[in-house]
Write a protein that holds these residues in place. Structure first.
Motif: not given
Length: 68
Positions: A28-48
């Protein structure tokens, strides 16, 4: 270079298990989490991604030190 294919296949299978766990446990929570991740800047995603790679390498290193 000699590749242990059974170990490689087991590692890929384990990766699928770990990738699937959040979707199974928190469906139930994964769609919201994926939407939140999609709005993060690339630098943050690279760090993760880098943090996950380092953690994975540390776990592999720890596991190998236990078996020797």
């Amino acid at each position: 270079m000699n590749i242990d294919w059974s170990l490689l296949i087991a590692a890929v299978g384990l990766a699928f298990v770990f990738e699937g766990l959040p979707y199974f446990l928190f469906a139930e929570r994964m769609p919201r989490m994926l939407l939140r991740l999609a709005t993060q800047p690339p630098k943050f995603l690279r760090f993760i991604g880098l943090a996950a790679i380092i953690l994975g390498l540390l776990i592999i290193s720890f596991g190998r030190s236990l078996s020797s």
